[in-house]
Design an enzyme around this catalytic site. Structure first.
Site, mmCIF file in Angstrom:
data_model
loop_
_atom_site.group_PDB
_atom_site.id
_atom_site.type_symbol
_atom_site.label_atom_id
_atom_site.label_comp_id
_atom_site.label_asym_id
_atom_site.label_seq_id
_atom_site.Cartn_x
_atom_site.Cartn_y
_atom_site.Cartn_z
ATOM 1 N N GLY A 148 0.767 -1.191 0.005
ATOM 2 C CA GLY A 148 -0.008 -0.156 0.010
ATOM 3 C C GLY A 148 0.887 1.305 0.247
ATOM 4 C CB CYS A 149 0.026 4.931 -0.955
ATOM 5 S SG CYS A 149 -1.588 4.837 -0.344
ATOM 6 C CE1 TYR A 150 -1.314 8.370 4.192
ATOM 7 C CE2 TYR A 150 -3.144 6.723 4.140
ATOM 8 C CZ TYR A 150 -2.708 8.115 3.999
ATOM 9 O OH TYR A 150 -3.558 9.275 3.959
#
Length: 345
Positions: A148-150
């Site tokens: 995921g990005c986070y």
């Protein structure tokens, strides 16, 4: 190598197409969108007129396997868990950009994502695609779960200090902020212009689905159970993530000491740039690129380390890292197709 893209009208898919278009070894093959099958791709994205002129297709596993050698799944969570088993039966390589294969525990996935989990044998087969950390495993993988990005920004920021044994692992706070494109292209009140413009919102406090993913990676890499405090915010910009990370240190060390740890850890990692002592990165400085930039500061009064980690959520946080993983899987230079200079201003 022809690449199929499933979920062809979302932001992740369009970023994959932008990057593949200039890749030396990949070309766009089938573009799959059940909701808009039959329409021309440039109808959804007019900026691609006369560049990508091809019809969107319905999902047909045999046709995908016949026409392509690798598949990128840029679908919402809860979709690829059903598609990947069908694709894997054909022997095609898969890189999933959703969260369906990131968590090893089916029960944890169901709790946080509110969907039925993927079959457990595929969860066990999937290699977590944090390129800088798991490159050796990615080399031999046929199913990649793209982070995921986070989690990408958070874990790249934290892993070096956790491996050094200098961090108080019970004190980790991640204050994360994202641009609106992280919410996807679908219409919602959250991303409505009048709601987000000149506004700053915290959301999903204590309930964000990326929490168990971050904790899983940090636990694996530190060798001890890690629990984090994680707060996410939506900011009125299109792209970018900044994670401001705070933790206490076990010993009295300086910013220079910590900087040396990070410099050594990432010295052969072309897409992680550790800023000089006294400098911290901004989201605009990685815009449109596959870089993760990291800044560090130790406060001598509190003996607390602040880590600033920034990425473009659509590139290093999604499509760029997916292509970086495809490069590693296929034995290519991991920088292939990804050496863009960040766009500025």
């Amino acid at each position: 190598m022809k690449a199929a893209i499933i979920g062809g009208t979302g932001y992740g898919a369009i970023e994959l197409i932008r990057l593949i278009q200039k890749h030396p070894y990949l070309e766009v093959g089938s573009v799959i969108s059940n909701s808009q099958a039959g329409s021309n791709f440039s109808e959804s994205y007019p900026h691609l007129s006369e560049i990508i002129e091809q019809p969107l297709e319905k999902f047909d596993v045999q046709n995908i396997a016949k026409e392509n050698e690798i598949v990128f799944l840029a679908t919402p969570s809860g979709v690829s868990s059903n598609l990947v088993p069908q694709l894997k039966e054909t022997g095609i390589k898969c890189i999933d950009l959703s969260g369906d294969f990131r968590l090893r525990s089916p029960e944890v996935y169901e709790t946080w994502y509110k969907h039925s989990p993927a079959p457990e044998n595929y969860l066990n087969e999937a290699v977590y695609g944090l390129s800088e950390i798991y490159g050796e495993n990615i080399k031999n993988a046929n199913l990649i779960s793209n982070p995921g990005c986070y989690p990408t920004a958070s874990t790249l920021g934290l892993i070096p200090i956790l491996k050094s044994n200098l961090a108080d692992s019970d004190s980790i706070i991640i204050d994360a902020k994202s641009g609106v494109s992280g919410a996807g292209r679908g219409l919602s009140l959250t991303s409505h212009y009048a709601e987000i413009n000149e506004n700053l919102k915290a959301y999903k406090l204590g309930a964000h689905q990326h929490i168990p993913e971050i904790e899983q990676v940090l636990t694996d890499e530190s060798g001890q159970p890690i629990t984090i405090s994680f707060a996410t915010h939506l900011v009125p910009m299109t792209r970018g993530i900044m994670c401001s990370i705070y933790l206490k240190l076990k010993e009295k060390v300086t910013t220079e000491d910590v900087h040396q740890i990070y410099d050594e850890f990432y010295k052969n990692k072309p897409f992680v740039r550790v800023r000089p002592v006294g400098k911290v990165p901004a989201t605009k400085e990685v815009w449109g690129s596959n870089y993760c930039d990291i800044g560090l500061h130790v406060d001598p009064r509190t003996n607390r380390l602040t880590i600033i980690s920034v990425i473009d959520n659509l590139v290093k946080g999604a499509a760029g890292q997916a292509i970086q993983n495809a490069n590693i899987m296929n034995g290519w230079d991991e920088r292939a197709g990804l050496q863009d200079i960040p766009m500025y201003p």
